[in-house]
Design a protein around this motif. Structure first.
Motif, PDB file in Angstrom:
ATOM      1  N   CYS A 129       0.832  -1.219   0.000  1.00 59.37           N
ATOM      2  CA  CYS A 129       0.000   0.000   0.000  1.00 59.37           C
ATOM      3  C   CYS A 129       0.849   1.244   0.000  1.00 59.37           C
ATOM      4  N   SER A 158       0.482  -4.840   5.754  1.00 62.21           N
ATOM      5  CA  SER A 158      -0.055  -4.985   7.105  1.00 62.21           C
ATOM      6  C   SER A 158      -1.355  -5.789   7.067  1.00 62.21           C
ATOM      7  N   GLU A 159      -1.865  -6.038   5.862  1.00 66.55           N
ATOM      8  CA  GLU A 159      -3.148  -6.736   5.751  1.00 66.55           C
ATOM      9  C   GLU A 159      -2.981  -8.122   5.139  1.00 66.55           C
ATOM     10  N   LYS A 179       3.325  -7.381   7.868  1.00 65.10           N
ATOM     11  CA  LYS A 179       3.876  -6.394   8.798  1.00 65.10           C
ATOM     12  C   LYS A 179       3.133  -6.496  10.124  1.00 65.10           C
ATOM     13  N   PRO A 180       3.701  -6.059  11.229  1.00 64.08           N
ATOM     14  CA  PRO A 180       5.019  -5.445  11.327  1.00 64.08           C
ATOM     15  C   PRO A 180       6.131  -6.491  11.250  1.00 64.08           C
ATOM     16  N   LEU A 181       7.232  -6.121  10.634  1.00 64.01           N
ATOM     17  CA  LEU A 181       8.342  -7.036  10.454  1.00 64.01           C
ATOM     18  C   LEU A 181       9.118  -7.235  11.742  1.00 64.01           C
TER      19      LEU A 181
ATOM     20  N   GLN B  26       5.795  -6.160  19.635  1.00 53.52           N
ATOM     21  CA  GLN B  26       6.569  -5.494  18.578  1.00 53.52           C
ATOM     22  C   GLN B  26       7.551  -4.480  19.165  1.00 53.52           C
ATOM     23  N   HIS B  79      -5.216   4.606   8.158  1.00 55.61           N
ATOM     24  CA  HIS B  79      -4.470   3.409   7.734  1.00 55.61           C
ATOM     25  C   HIS B  79      -2.971   3.600   7.964  1.00 55.61           C
ATOM     26  N   LYS B  82      -2.316   3.517  11.664  1.00 58.21           N
ATOM     27  CA  LYS B  82      -2.396   2.129  12.128  1.00 58.21           C
ATOM     28  C   LYS B  82      -1.092   1.404  11.829  1.00 58.21           C
ATOM     29  N   GLY B  83      -0.565   1.640  10.640  1.00 59.77           N
ATOM     30  CA  GLY B  83       0.685   1.002  10.223  1.00 59.77           C
ATOM     31  C   GLY B  83       1.858   1.382  11.101  1.00 59.77           C
ATOM     32  N   SER B  86       1.493   0.137  14.690  1.00 59.49           N
ATOM     33  CA  SER B  86       1.707  -1.308  14.730  1.00 59.49           C
ATOM     34  C   SER B  86       3.193  -1.647  14.641  1.00 59.49           C
ATOM     35  N   SER B  87       3.914  -0.907  13.815  1.00 57.00           N
ATOM     36  CA  SER B  87       5.347  -1.166  13.642  1.00 57.00           C
ATOM     37  C   SER B  87       6.163  -0.890  14.875  1.00 57.00           C
TER      38      SER B  87
END
Lengths: 198, 154
Positions: A129, A158-159, A179-181, B26, B79, B82-83, B86-87
């Motif tokens: 994305c 992430s999806e 993800k997350p890696l 994480q 989005h 969120k990414g 989350s990371s």
């Protein structure tokens, strides 16, 4: 000298790839030592033009991968860079598909001969994305290029969407990563690359 | 405070952040990536996260103030948020984003505004906690101590 013996890990990684093609994704965790993976002597690694080989004291070869990491998120670029560098990779980052293609020599001016950058990049890892050119579109452009198509491309997202994963694998993606890696993902990745080359 | 006390305080504080759901596994991955050759890795990533988040919150606030709200745009910002959350393992923020996206899909203005409020609250909360944690780490390192990461698993 500590070596990670890949035989066991690689067989798991092969299962992972097969699972990906059947549109589900399992997460494996490996213990990570932070050391570069050592390859047994005599293994023929085609890393593309500029890969470096180092001989360790135990007589095993380690290969430094040059990875191009593409992601519009600054946080994710920083994370993937650190993860890859911790695995002895050389890392170049790009914030979008266009910049990535420019780096690879597929910018507006088309080049007919191998660019220095191209011969040195052993792997491209890209987010799916992204605004503008998505990771999928970038993957297609790379696979359509006679000079770049041999470079393995890994897609991250992430999806966890099976149709998305399948689409990417069908277009020639080496692997799909969620993800997350984490460190274990990079171990999986290196194993997958080695397994596919041998 | 002497180093031993600071180290114990660090362990307790970190554990509480996991227990209370501010951070998830994480974040531990980030800590694992920090070592002598990259002693400021966590602080650097977290700082990038703060910059990114503040920009996103500004953009979200502005997008939701429009006459005709562009829900696709709002969703795109969420989005992204969120990414990044989350990371780095900012669990509460990530979960707030998930709820937020549902309201975007429904084009529910009230729901979105409530989510934005919750998101801001949880973001600023985790921000202050991470800042406190990093300050504590820096104090430990300055006093020539090491961060006792191994104690987190006990």
């Amino acid at each position: 000298m500590f070596h990670i013996h890949c035989a066991g890990l690689c067989s798991s990684a092969s299962v992972l790839v097969i699972c990906c093609k059947q549109s589900f994704y399992y997460s494996f965790s490996y213990s990570y030592t932070g050391l570069p993976l050592a390859l047994p002597r005599g293994e023929n690694m085609d890393g593309g033009g500029g890969s470096r080989e180092n001989v360790t004291a135990g007589g095993a070869y380690t290969e430094e991968l040059h990875v191009l990491a593409v992601d519009d998120s600054l946080v994710d670029r920083k994370l993937v860079e650190r993860l890859l560098k911790n695995s002895s990779c050389k890392v170049t980052t790009a914030e979008n598909g266009l910049r990535a293609l420019e780096y690879l020599g597929l910018g507006d001016e088309k080049r007919t001969s191998l660019e220095d950058n191209v011969s040195k990049v052993n792997l491209i890892i890209t987010d799916y994305c992204m605004p503008g050119m998505t990771g999928y579109e970038l993957l297609k452009k790379i696979k359509e290029s006679s000079i770049l198509k041999e470079i393995p491309v890994v897609i991250m997202s992430s999806e966890n969407i099976p149709t998305r994963i399948n689409k990417c694998l069908e277009e020639g993606a080496q692997m799909f990563m969620l993800k997350p890696l984490k460190q274990s993902d990079v171990v999986k990745l290196r194993c997958n690359l080695m397994n596919c080359r041998s | 405070m002497e180093v031993g006390q600071m180290q114990r305080a660090w362990v307790e504080y970190t554990k509480s952040l996991f227990r209370e759901g501010f951070l998830d596994a994480q974040f531990q991955q980030l800590q694992l990536l920090q070592d002598e050759s990259n002693p400021d890795f966590v602080a650097e990533v977290v700082s990038l996260f703060f910059e990114d988040s503040e920009r996103l919150l500004t953009d979200l606030t502005s997008a939701l103030e429009q006459q005709n709200i562009d829900f696709k745009k709002v969703d795109a910002h969420v989005h992204q948020f969120k990414g990044s959350s989350s990371s780095i393992g900012a669990l509460r923020v990530k979960n707030d984003c998930i709820a937020f996206r549902n309201f975007c899909e429904e084009q529910n203005i009230e729901g979105c505004l409530r989510c934005l409020q919750q998101l801001k609250q949880d973001y600023y909360l985790v921000k202050s906690k991470l800042e406190a944690l990093i300050r504590l780490e820096q104090q430990i390192v300055a006093a020539c101590g090491t961060i006792p990461m191994e104690e987190l698993s006990s």
